[in-house]
Design a protein around this motif. Sequence first.
Motif: not given
Length: 376
Positions: A194-202, A218-219, A244-250
Amino acid sequence: MKLLADENMPYVQELFGDWADITTCPGRDVSPEQLIDVDVLLVRSITQVNKALLAKANRLRFVGTATIGCDHIDTEFLTERGIAFASAPGCNKVAVGDYVLAALLKVAVHKNWQLKHKTLAVVGVGNTGSQVVQRARALGMKVLQCDPFKALSCPQSSPTDFVDLKQALTADIVSFHVPITRGGAHPTWHLLGKAEIAELKSEQVLINACRGEVWDNAALLARQLSNTPLTLVIDVWEDEPNVLVPLVPHVLLATPHIAGYSLEGKARGTFALYQALAELEQLTPAHSLAQLLPAPAFTRVELAACLDQPLLARLVGLVYDINLDDAAFRAALGQPGFFDRLRKQYPERRELASLQLVLDTITADPAQAQALGFKV
């Protein structure tokens, strides 16, 4: 001898049939009862070989996994029981290199990027990671290598040869190639948390072709639902075969743990175990790897132009179209047992080296073509 094998392992009958009475079954469904009176067990990464599974294995003397990783095998317990063990390090490294190259070319089209202007960080520079490093450099990319074990074992290397995870996660593209570990100095479980993901740029791209639990799915979903989503390529999923099915469209590219599933890679895995069992039992191998593989659909292409990014994408697609794997995954998503079914019914896929490029050496570089994975 009696042999039990994962039904998805190719060439088991051809290689072991002279020596053994062979039974196959789904690797995820192997039970203790099936190992009664079995001498040899051959598995892939989905079978957990541990004390519970081997509770009734009264004759077992050899366990082989046709994979690079061994995190699904309790090797200490095998040693205690006096059961020989073999794996297949490097068997699918070329296939994973092909997969990541195909993914990079897809990302480039999606983001309108020239890859030679981008930086790729490779987290884990073992068998598969080193293949990705080689191909990225052949693309002209700047490469950052992150592997604390390699950095320590290469005292002659320059300090600039390796970076830490924090610096690796600043690259335009970050590709993960580590085993799953929960202890030690450098555990990899939720290495991207979660912490590493939050620091990434879009603008950044993440690729996972190693183990699903290396990323906190989940994060990632929470990040993808924000107003600054990332670009994701996911071949391995936390809690497989569940997804995690809701992740797949993204996710830009979604596949069912098949990055290493080339015909050559799977054949190498089975063949490595064939050689290991022959050595253990003092048997004479009667087959070669080359005898097993059929002729590919395309064997030779003559090029009269420079091997630029658009042409490379066409050549890679001629051998391996990663979009077809993504489409099949999305079409089957949510159906009962879809993940394992896609793996079991995976179509024959050849490696880039099955295609020979005949180059005009004035306009094309043979060394570059070879580094990208082709035969020249």
